[in-house]
Scaffold this motif. Sequence first.
Motif, short mmCIF file in Angstrom:
data_model
loop_
_atom_site.label_atom_id
_atom_site.label_comp_id
_atom_site.label_asym_id
_atom_site.label_seq_id
_atom_site.Cartn_x
_atom_site.Cartn_y
_atom_site.Cartn_z
N ALA A 73 -0.94 -6.23 9.12
CA ALA A 73 -1.82 -5.08 8.92
C ALA A 73 -3.17 -5.51 8.34
N VAL A 74 -3.12 -6.44 7.38
CA VAL A 74 -4.37 -6.94 6.79
C VAL A 74 -5.20 -7.69 7.84
N LEU A 75 -4.53 -8.56 8.60
CA LEU A 75 -5.23 -9.32 9.64
C LEU A 75 -5.71 -8.41 10.77
N LEU B 64 -3.97 6.19 10.35
CA LEU B 64 -2.60 5.69 10.42
C LEU B 64 -2.54 4.21 10.07
N GLY B 65 -3.54 3.43 10.49
CA GLY B 65 -3.56 2.02 10.12
C GLY B 65 -3.63 1.83 8.62
N SER B 66 -4.44 2.65 7.94
CA SER B 66 -4.53 2.60 6.48
C SER B 66 -3.22 3.03 5.84
N TYR B 67 -2.60 4.05 6.43
CA TYR B 67 -1.31 4.52 5.91
C TYR B 67 -0.26 3.41 5.95
N PHE B 68 -0.19 2.70 7.05
CA PHE B 68 0.84 1.66 7.18
C PHE B 68 0.57 0.47 6.25
N LEU B 69 -0.68 0.22 5.96
CA LEU B 69 -1.00 -0.82 4.97
C LEU B 69 -0.39 -0.44 3.61
N LEU B 70 -0.59 0.82 3.19
CA LEU B 70 0.00 1.31 1.94
C LEU B 70 1.52 1.40 2.04
N PHE B 71 2.02 1.74 3.21
CA PHE B 71 3.46 1.87 3.45
C PHE B 71 4.17 0.55 3.16
N PHE B 72 3.64 -0.55 3.69
CA PHE B 72 4.28 -1.85 3.48
C PHE B 72 4.22 -2.27 2.01
N ILE B 73 3.12 -1.98 1.35
CA ILE B 73 3.01 -2.30 -0.08
C ILE B 73 4.07 -1.54 -0.87
N ALA B 74 4.23 -0.25 -0.57
CA ALA B 74 5.22 0.57 -1.27
C ALA B 74 6.65 0.08 -0.99
#
Length: 360
Positions: free
Chosen positions: A104-106, A277-287
């Motif tokens: 997601a970061v890349l 949605l891309g931003s959401y999944f970045l936070l999703f994986f962190i959580a």
Amino acid sequence: ASTWLTGLGATISAWWILVANAWMQNPVGMEFNPDTARNEMVDFWAVATSPMAVNKFFHSVLSGWVLAAVFVVGVSCWYLWKKREKEFALASVKIAAWVGLCAAVLSAWTGDGSGYQVAQKQPMKLAAMEGLYHGHEGQSLAAVAILNPDKEWDNDEDEYLFEIAIPKGLSILGRHDMNAFIPGIADIINGVDINAEGDTINTVSYAERIAMGKKAQNALRTYGEAREAGDSAAMASSLKTLKENYRFFGYGYFKSVNEAIPPVGLTFVMFRIMVVLGSYFLLFFIAVLFMVYRTTLLQRSSWIQWIAMVSVPFMWVCSEAGWAVAEVGRQPWTVQDLLPTIASVSAVPATSVIVTFWLF
């Protein structure tokens, strides 16, 4: 071995598919042959390693990894919700969440590179993504906005009914310079730009492009007639005119500049769906990573398990939204500036496309 070879083979095939797609959006490494009426490759490496192809490949593959990671986390949380195979499920969540976070970061980084390439090679697409009609130096980015349905490129209506903007955001995205000028739809059509020194400069307006395109098409016709007549002098003259105007060959099919504007509303909305949605999944994986490493927190939290399961289809929505931006935003072009969709034909029957699609 079969699993890894399948993944490797799919990734290699993605490279050539995306090189072809990138060439259609930025045709490089070729010359038009008037004798065959074809664009013929003269520089393989220019085609295979164009910046647009490289960015498109990594962005697409990495977003595929994000999709796979969301899928694995969602399925693993289903096992946890059913209280089955807990050890297997937790191990799968850890691996998938780390892969997903890194991807997601890349993916965000390569997305920034793609945005920069779009700004250089397809400024009309960038303007449509933003719903921007009149650009400015230090152009803001509409974080949340509602487009004005009455807005046309040649009227004085406001672009948005409502807007919350990020100051200088679009200049940073498009030019990596917070004070850079980003042209809007009307600016591009009128051939107006501002250089790095802040001076207003005239580029080629769309009316001029249409005239040049018609001139190039007429030159191709006269070249063919002269070749049949064996008139080498007329062939040389027509070829010179064709080469001078060929870069806007496709505009010759248009009767109005309005035909060269992509669907702004759909491009604008799809871009925001992809980003949100891309931003959401970045936070999703962190959580998810935070919870999976906190002893039994993930096992005991049925709400996060439900969120993980429900999130799976939204990653497909995110991916498809990205493709909608790429493909709808480049309309009306099949090959940028050279071949519009209204003049595009194919020998491949529609049934073959439909069958292949459903088989995949």
